[in-house]
Write a protein that holds these residues in place. Structure first.
Motif, PDB file in Angstrom:
ATOM      1  N   GLU A  57       0.827  -1.199   0.000  1.00 18.38           N
ATOM      2  CA  GLU A  57       0.000   0.000   0.000  1.00 18.38           C
ATOM      3  C   GLU A  57       0.866   1.256   0.000  1.00 18.38           C
ATOM      4  OE1 GLU A  57      -2.151   3.390   1.467  1.00 18.38           O
ATOM      5  OE2 GLU A  57      -0.638   2.321   2.635  1.00 18.38           O
ATOM      6  N   ARG A  58       1.924   1.284   0.815  1.00 16.38           N
ATOM      7  CA  ARG A  58       2.808   2.444   0.865  1.00 16.38           C
ATOM      8  C   ARG A  58       3.626   2.565  -0.416  1.00 16.38           C
ATOM      9  NH1 ARG A  58       1.636   6.483   2.743  1.00 16.38           N
ATOM     10  NH2 ARG A  58       3.802   7.118   2.556  1.00 16.38           N
ATOM     11  N   ARG A  59       4.083   1.432  -0.946  1.00 11.43           N
ATOM     12  CA  ARG A  59       4.895   1.455  -2.175  1.00 11.43           C
ATOM     13  C   ARG A  59       4.093   1.995  -3.355  1.00 11.43           C
ATOM     14  NH1 ARG A  59       5.959  -2.831  -5.896  1.00 11.43           N
ATOM     15  NH2 ARG A  59       4.990  -4.361  -4.497  1.00 11.43           N
TER      16      ARG A  59
ATOM     17  N   GLN B 237      17.232  -0.544  -5.787  1.00 11.72           N
ATOM     18  CA  GLN B 237      18.133   0.391  -6.454  1.00 11.72           C
ATOM     19  C   GLN B 237      18.275   1.683  -5.648  1.00 11.72           C
ATOM     20  OE1 GLN B 237      16.901   1.358 -10.463  1.00 11.72           O
ATOM     21  NE2 GLN B 237      18.338   3.069 -10.646  1.00 11.72           N
ATOM     22  N   LEU B 238      17.168   2.228  -5.186  1.00 10.48           N
ATOM     23  CA  LEU B 238      17.199   3.485  -4.448  1.00 10.48           C
ATOM     24  C   LEU B 238      17.863   3.338  -3.079  1.00 10.48           C
ATOM     25  CD1 LEU B 238      13.626   4.799  -5.299  1.00 10.48           C
ATOM     26  CD2 LEU B 238      15.784   5.801  -6.060  1.00 10.48           C
ATOM     27  N   LEU B 239      17.743   2.150  -2.494  1.00 13.07           N
ATOM     28  CA  LEU B 239      18.334   1.920  -1.181  1.00 13.07           C
ATOM     29  C   LEU B 239      19.744   1.339  -1.258  1.00 13.07           C
ATOM     30  CD1 LEU B 239      15.307   0.451   0.832  1.00 13.07           C
ATOM     31  CD2 LEU B 239      16.073   2.825   0.661  1.00 13.07           C
ATOM     32  N   HIS B 240      20.228   1.122  -2.476  1.00 14.62           N
ATOM     33  CA  HIS B 240      21.564   0.550  -2.687  1.00 14.62           C
ATOM     34  C   HIS B 240      21.686  -0.807  -1.979  1.00 14.62           C
ATOM     35  CE1 HIS B 240      22.692   4.445  -4.343  1.00 14.62           C
ATOM     36  NE2 HIS B 240      22.264   5.025  -3.230  1.00 14.62           N
TER      37      HIS B 240
ATOM     38  N   ALA C 166      11.182   2.589   5.540  1.00 21.60           N
ATOM     39  CA  ALA C 166      10.154   3.478   6.086  1.00 21.60           C
ATOM     40  C   ALA C 166      10.346   4.913   5.605  1.00 21.60           C
ATOM     41  CB  ALA C 166      10.177   3.417   7.604  1.00 21.60           C
ATOM     42  N   ARG C 167      11.573   5.376   5.562  1.00 25.14           N
ATOM     43  CA  ARG C 167      11.833   6.752   5.115  1.00 25.14           C
ATOM     44  C   ARG C 167      11.554   6.903   3.628  1.00 25.14           C
ATOM     45  NH1 ARG C 167      13.725   9.608   9.141  1.00 25.14           N
ATOM     46  NH2 ARG C 167      14.962   8.659  10.822  1.00 25.14           N
ATOM     47  N   LEU C 168      11.957   5.920   2.842  1.00 29.99           N
ATOM     48  CA  LEU C 168      11.718   5.995   1.403  1.00 29.99           C
ATOM     49  C   LEU C 168      10.224   6.003   1.104  1.00 29.99           C
ATOM     50  CD1 LEU C 168      12.718   5.935  -1.529  1.00 29.99           C
ATOM     51  CD2 LEU C 168      12.769   3.439  -1.384  1.00 29.99           C
ATOM     52  N   LEU C 169       9.463   5.217   1.839  1.00 27.64           N
ATOM     53  CA  LEU C 169       8.030   5.102   1.586  1.00 27.64           C
ATOM     54  C   LEU C 169       7.219   6.171   2.324  1.00 27.64           C
ATOM     55  CD1 LEU C 169       7.535   1.222   1.620  1.00 27.64           C
ATOM     56  CD2 LEU C 169       8.100   2.738  -0.287  1.00 27.64           C
TER      57      LEU C 169
ATOM     58  N   PRO D 252      12.638   0.588  18.695  1.00 28.70           N
ATOM     59  CA  PRO D 252      13.348   1.137  19.852  1.00 28.70           C
ATOM     60  C   PRO D 252      13.450   2.656  19.841  1.00 28.70           C
ATOM     61  CG  PRO D 252      14.914   0.261  18.266  1.00 28.70           C
ATOM     62  CD  PRO D 252      13.553  -0.074  17.737  1.00 28.70           C
ATOM     63  N   TYR D 253      13.078   3.294  18.746  1.00 34.50           N
ATOM     64  CA  TYR D 253      13.168   4.753  18.647  1.00 34.50           C
ATOM     65  C   TYR D 253      12.154   5.233  17.609  1.00 34.50           C
ATOM     66  CZ  TYR D 253      16.076   3.195  14.718  1.00 34.50           C
ATOM     67  OH  TYR D 253      16.542   2.547  13.594  1.00 34.50           O
ATOM     68  N   PRO D 254      11.720   6.496  17.704  1.00 35.89           N
ATOM     69  CA  PRO D 254      10.781   7.027  16.707  1.00 35.89           C
ATOM     70  C   PRO D 254      11.474   7.196  15.361  1.00 35.89           C
ATOM     71  CG  PRO D 254      11.457   8.760  18.204  1.00 35.89           C
ATOM     72  CD  PRO D 254      12.013   7.484  18.765  1.00 35.89           C
ATOM     73  N   LEU D 255      10.676   7.209  14.309  1.00 36.35           N
ATOM     74  CA  LEU D 255      11.231   7.343  12.966  1.00 36.35           C
ATOM     75  C   LEU D 255      11.725   8.763  12.713  1.00 36.35           C
ATOM     76  CD1 LEU D 255      11.722   6.124  10.148  1.00 36.35           C
ATOM     77  CD2 LEU D 255       9.374   6.741   9.565  1.00 36.35           C
TER      78      LEU D 255
END
Length: 276
Positions: free
Chosen positions: A12-14, A44-47, A73-76, A96-99
Motif C-alpha cells: 500500500e505504501r509502495r 536500487q534506491l536503497l543501494h 520506512a523513510r523511502l516510503l 526502539p526509537y521514533p522514525l
C-alpha cells in the motif's frame, strides 16, 4: 511475523510513490500493472542487493535489520504509526526509537478540545514535558491561573511546586525525577531535557534526589497528596495516556479528592472486560 499484514502495509505504501518522483521510469515489462515503485527500484534506491526488498515484503526475510526497516520506512514516507506497524509485523516488537526526530513534539489541535471536555484537571505535554494543551481545571492549580511552560521543570525546580505538591521531598520528587533520567537515557541529545537536568544538578534540594533517582514507577492509579490553591488539601489519582501519533508525549488526568487523609478504603478496583 505477520506476513499478510506486512505485505499489505508495504504494498500500500509502495503504491503511493511514483518512480518519476525519484528520477526513475515506470517499468514497462509485459504484465506489470501495479502502481508505484517496483521492488527492484526500491533495491536500487536503497543501494541494496537484488531481491532484498522483495524478501522483506513477501515475509521471506527473517529478522530484518533495523537499518533496512528504517531505510524502507523513510523511502516510503511512513508516519509514526506505520513505523510501529512495520516493526510489529516484521519483528513482533515495537521500534526502539521514533522514525522522525520531531516525533513527540506536537499533537493534533483536537487534543485541546479533548482536554477542555474533561471535568478533572488534565493536560498534554510533549516528549520534553513542554505543555501542549491543558484545561481550565488544571490552570486553576497554579497562582493567577498560569500553567507552567514545562511541567517537569516546574515539578523539579519551582518553589511553588514544593507547596502545591504536598510532601514534595518524599511523595513527588522521588517519583517524578526518574522519568527525566529515563527520557535522557533514551534521547541524550534532547536540549530541553539536558538543560533541565543541568538546572536540577545545580539545585541543592533537587540534586540529591535526582542522583538517587533510578527506577521508573507507574503513573496510572498512583495517588499523591496535593494542596489545591482553591480547593485546599487533598489527594490526586493520576491517569496517563499516550497520543498514538506522538511517541513520548502524554496526556495526564489528575482526579482530585479533597481531604487530609488518603482514601485507602475507597480506591476503585481494576477494570476488566466482562466475559460474555
Amino acid at each position: 511475523m505477520d506476513k499478510v499484514a506486512l505485505r499489505g502495509l508495504l504494498r500500500e505504501r509502495r503504491a503511493r510513490i511514483t518512480p518519476e518522483s525519484h528520477g526513475l521510469r515506470r517499468p514497462t515489462r509485459q504484465g506489470r500493472r501495479a502502481p508505484g515503485l517496483s521492488q527492484a527500484q526500491i533495491d536500487q534506491l536503497l543501494h541494496r542487493a537484488p531481491d532484498t526488498y522483495g524478501r522483506l515484503e513477501s515475509g521471506r526475510y527473517g529478522n530484518p535489520p533495523a537499518d533496512l526497516l528504517e531505510d524502507v520506512a523513510r523511502l516510503l514516507g511512513m508516519n509514526e504509526q506505520e513505523w510501529i506497524a512495520l516493526w510489529r509485523y516484521g519483528l513482533g516488537q515495537d521500534p526502539p526509537y521514533p522514525l522522525n526526530a520531531r516525533s513527540g513534539e506536537e499533537v493534533p489541535g483536537v487534543w485541546q478540545e479533548a482536554v477542555d471536555g474533561i471535568a478533572h484537571m488534565a493536560y498534554v505535554h510533549d516528549r520534553s514535558w513542554n505543555l501542549l494543551a491543558h484545561n481550565a481545571a488544571f490552570a486553576a492549580l497554579f497562582p493567577y491561573g498560569r500553567a507552567p511552560h514545562n511541567v517537569m521543570r516546574w515539578m523539579a525546580l519551582d518553589r511553588t511546586a514544593r507547596s502545591v505538591l504536598t510532601d514534595w521531598d518524599n511523595a513527588w520528587a522521588p517519583f517524578a525525577l526518574p522519568y527525566l533520567r529515563g527520557a535522557l537515557a533514551a534521547d541524550p541529545h534532547d536540549e530541553t531535557l539536558k538543560q533541565i537536568e543541568k538546572e536540577i544538578l545545580a539545585d541543592p534540594v533537587s540534586s540529591p534526589i535526582y542522583e538517587r533517582a533510578v527506577a521508573h514507577l507507574p503513573l496510572d492509579g498512583d495517588e499523591r497528596p496535593l494542596h489545591h490553591l482553591a480547593l485546599g488539601p487533598g489527594w490526586v489519582t493520576l491517569c496517563a495516556a499516550q497520543p498514538m501519533a506522538a511517541p513520548g508525549a502524554r496526556m495526564i488526568i489528575l482526579v482530585f479528592h479533597p481531604g487530609e487523609r488518603r482514601r485507602q478504603a475507597a480506591r476503585t478496583p481494576m477494570l476488566r472486560a466482562i466475559t460474555p
